[in-house]
Design an enzyme around this catalytic site. Structure first.
Site, mmCIF file in Angstrom:
data_model
loop_
_atom_site.group_PDB
_atom_site.id
_atom_site.type_symbol
_atom_site.label_atom_id
_atom_site.label_comp_id
_atom_site.label_asym_id
_atom_site.label_seq_id
_atom_site.Cartn_x
_atom_site.Cartn_y
_atom_site.Cartn_z
ATOM 1 N N TYR A 69 0.822 -1.202 0.076
ATOM 2 C CA TYR A 69 -0.118 0.154 -0.103
ATOM 3 C C TYR A 69 0.877 1.287 0.098
ATOM 4 O O TYR A 69 1.985 1.310 0.543
ATOM 5 C CB TYR A 69 -1.021 -0.005 1.214
ATOM 6 C CG TYR A 69 -2.339 -0.372 1.027
ATOM 7 C CD1 TYR A 69 -2.997 0.031 -0.247
ATOM 8 C CD2 TYR A 69 -2.900 -1.317 1.701
ATOM 9 C CE1 TYR A 69 -4.303 -0.287 -0.446
ATOM 10 C CE2 TYR A 69 -4.284 -1.815 1.320
ATOM 11 C CZ TYR A 69 -4.915 -1.104 0.388
ATOM 12 O OH TYR A 69 -6.154 -1.614 -0.004
ATOM 13 N N GLU A 86 -0.641 4.979 -0.315
ATOM 14 C CA GLU A 86 -1.413 6.130 -0.524
ATOM 15 C C GLU A 86 -0.642 7.381 -0.240
ATOM 16 O O GLU A 86 0.058 7.265 0.571
ATOM 17 C CB GLU A 86 -2.603 6.075 0.396
ATOM 18 C CG GLU A 86 -3.790 5.211 0.005
ATOM 19 C CD GLU A 86 -3.748 4.075 0.833
ATOM 20 O OE1 GLU A 86 -2.734 3.491 1.333
ATOM 21 O OE2 GLU A 86 -4.877 3.259 1.110
ATOM 22 N N ASP A 144 -7.193 14.346 -24.573
ATOM 23 C CA ASP A 144 -7.065 12.843 -24.528
ATOM 24 C C ASP A 144 -6.393 12.019 -25.474
ATOM 25 O O ASP A 144 -6.757 11.711 -26.585
ATOM 26 C CB ASP A 144 -8.397 12.246 -24.223
ATOM 27 C CG ASP A 144 -8.383 10.769 -23.879
ATOM 28 O OD1 ASP A 144 -7.446 10.121 -24.108
ATOM 29 O OD2 ASP A 144 -9.645 10.218 -23.602
ATOM 30 N N THR A 148 -4.133 6.572 -21.569
ATOM 31 C CA THR A 148 -3.961 5.138 -21.152
ATOM 32 C C THR A 148 -2.365 5.119 -21.445
ATOM 33 O O THR A 148 -1.713 5.511 -22.280
ATOM 34 C CB THR A 148 -4.892 4.312 -21.963
ATOM 35 O OG1 THR A 148 -4.874 4.547 -23.314
ATOM 36 C CG2 THR A 148 -6.225 4.294 -21.514
ATOM 37 N N LYS A 201 -1.949 1.306 -24.848
ATOM 38 C CA LYS A 201 -2.471 1.272 -26.321
ATOM 39 C C LYS A 201 -1.130 1.362 -27.217
ATOM 40 O O LYS A 201 -0.189 0.571 -26.996
ATOM 41 C CB LYS A 201 -3.376 2.383 -26.588
ATOM 42 C CG LYS A 201 -4.653 1.997 -25.864
ATOM 43 C CD LYS A 201 -5.906 3.008 -26.162
ATOM 44 C CE LYS A 201 -7.283 2.753 -25.547
ATOM 45 N NZ LYS A 201 -7.386 3.388 -24.527
ATOM 46 N N ARG A 204 -1.596 -2.042 -18.356
ATOM 47 C CA ARG A 204 -2.856 -1.402 -18.409
ATOM 48 C C ARG A 204 -3.128 -0.459 -17.642
ATOM 49 O O ARG A 204 -2.731 -0.550 -16.300
ATOM 50 C CB ARG A 204 -4.061 -2.389 -18.410
ATOM 51 C CG ARG A 204 -5.394 -2.305 -18.548
ATOM 52 C CD ARG A 204 -6.120 -3.412 -18.626
ATOM 53 N NE ARG A 204 -5.809 -3.926 -19.981
ATOM 54 C CZ ARG A 204 -6.316 -3.574 -21.011
ATOM 55 N NH1 ARG A 204 -7.028 -2.614 -21.140
ATOM 56 N NH2 ARG A 204 -5.790 -4.277 -22.487
HETATM 57 N N1 DSN Z 1 -11.590 0.812 -24.943
HETATM 58 C C1 DSN Z 1 -10.940 1.603 -25.462
HETATM 59 C C2 DSN Z 1 -10.845 1.549 -27.173
HETATM 60 O O1 DSN Z 1 -10.907 0.333 -27.599
HETATM 61 O O2 DSN Z 1 -10.644 2.490 -27.768
HETATM 62 C C3 DSN Z 1 -11.225 3.176 -25.117
HETATM 63 O O3 DSN Z 1 -11.593 3.214 -23.948
#
Ligand code: DSN
Length: 421
Positions: free
Chosen positions: A54, A56, A201, A228, A231, A237
């Site tokens: 933990y 925090e 974003d 994120t 990707k 993730r």
């Molecule tokens: N689920 C993601 C995507 O496939 O683009 C976006 O949150």
């Protein structure tokens, strides 16, 4: 290939599912544009003992003891993120992209404030203000979209008119299904004119920005970027929020992430983020990013040659959005299932002005990050596009079977790499 010796011994039921997924990933081709493969080093960090801890708070300011090493880990992730994106501040604790966006709204808005964001059906994201999200009960979302679906041109004049009318606190750029580069200068002009913050974003194109094959919104004056990490960026993730220069904004973001919205940070994921940022800072990452675009163009060329309708006419980035309904006379859902049967994974997707329902829309969305990580180049990417066209045109069992065989051979000839540097 992963080994799951302990799981196999202790939990054979779960092992069967994990092993199945390992094989599915090894033998199929992944075209979901938001997916990718991480290195063994990233996986080691995710499976590290940091999952037991933990932490925090933030480095140097924690609520629990024993933080000597967690502080080092989080500081590495922060410093590398700042370097990758030219940010003055980075918060690496968001558990995912939606969390990052929600925390960003909480940091920068009061309940009832307005956000001007991209319409989901024109490529935006659920967290950019879709009515199905709880966010719309707290904040007022107004949407902009494309002026011309065939070219992808955003209606900046209308965006400006609406912004003057609704006085948003945030002008939000970014998308999950838009294949073109945005005109950041226009966003900034409009944001400055109405006194709004400019937020982008970058979840889908973070790896393209880090690899310097896409423009960096910070160079144009955007105040904040959310993303994120799993990707195109090819990390674990998770999510992240970057602030260009304002200490005041960065402080608000830190407070909103913790204690405002989340509890203990997932330190094992933060360690894995640090590893992936280290990989993204390596010169090989820029080559990967460049190849993503080259592979997209190779696929685009094949679709164009077959007169397939592509939303916005093509792509500037890693993704393509095809109108399956107009091109093949089948829904996006049917196209997704047919391709799934042959080992090509992608997703059905709503397209602008879709005449079909969101659960079975007209479009399919595909992208090249994962096949690029596997080492496919232009000729193989073009071949994958041709196989897609063949299966979606003929749709019989014999075609599915022969495409499946070729897809498997292609996949096995390009094993998922263990290391990138
Ligand atoms: N689920 C993601 C995507 O496939 O683009 C976006 O949150």
């Amino acid at each position: 290939m992963n080994s799951y010796h302990h799981i196999e011994k202790e939990d054979p039921e779960l092992f069967t599912a994990l092993d199945g997924e390992e094989n599915r990933q090894a033998e199929g081709l992944e075209l979901i544009p938001s997916e990718n493969y991480v290195s063994r080093a990233v996986k080691e960090a995710m499976a590290s003992s940091l999952t037991n801890k933990y932490a925090e708070g933030y480095p140097g300011k924690r609520y629990y003891g024993g933080q000597e090493f967690t502080d080092a880990v989080e500081t590495l992730a922060i410093e590398r993120a700042k370097k990758l994106f030219g940010a003055a501040y980075a918060n690496v604790q968001p558990l995912g992209g939606a969390n990052a966006n929600i925390a960003m709204y909480m940091a920068l808005l009061e309940p009832g404030d307005t956000v001007l964001g991209m319409d989901l059906s024109h490529g935006g994201h659920l967290t950019h203000g879709h009515p199905v999200t709880y966010l719309t009960k707290i904040f007022n979302f107004v949407r902009y979209g494309m002026k011309d679906v065939e070219t992808g041109e955003i209606d900046y004049d209308d965006m400006c008119r609406v912004a003057k009318e609704v006085r948003p606190k945030i002008i939000l750029a970014g998308f999950s299904a838009y294949p073109r580069e945005l005109e950041y200068v226009k966003f900034i002009e409009i944001a400055r004119e109405v006194g709004a913050l400019a937020v982008m974003d970058i979840a889908h194109i973070a790896g393209l920005i880090a690899g310097k094959v896409a423009k960096n919104p910070f160079d144009y004056g955007f105040d904040v970027m959310t993303t994120t990490t799993h990707k195109t960026l090819r990390g674990p993730r998770g999510g992240m929020i970057l602030t260009r220069e304002s200490e005041d904004i960065a402080k608000k973001i830190d407070k909103a992430v913790f204690p405002g919205f989340q509890g203990g940070p997932h330190m094992h994921q933060i360690a894995a983020k640090a590893v992936s940022f280290h990989e993204a800072l390596h010169p090989s990452f820029a080559l990967y990013a460049k190849q993503i675009i080259a592979n997209t163009h190779a696929m685009e060329k094949v679709f164009k040659a077959h007169a397939i309708r592509m939303i916005t006419g093509g792509s500037d980035n890693h993704l393509l959005l095809l109108d399956a309904w107009k091109s093949f006379g089948i829904s996006g859902g049917e196209a997704e299932s047919l391709l799934d049967r042959a080992g090509i994974t992608l997703n059905k997707n709503t397209i602008a002005d879709d005449t079909r329902k969101p659960m079975d829309p007209s479009g399919i969305r595909l992208g090249t990050p994962a096949i690029t990580t596997r080492g496919l180049r232009e000729p193989e990417s073009a071949r994958v596009a041709s196989l897609m066209v063949e299966i979606l045109t003929k749709r019989d069992d014999i075609t599915v079977e022969h495409v499946k065989k070729e897809v498997r051979n292609l996949a096995l000839a390009h094993p998922i790499p263990e290391s990138f540097i």
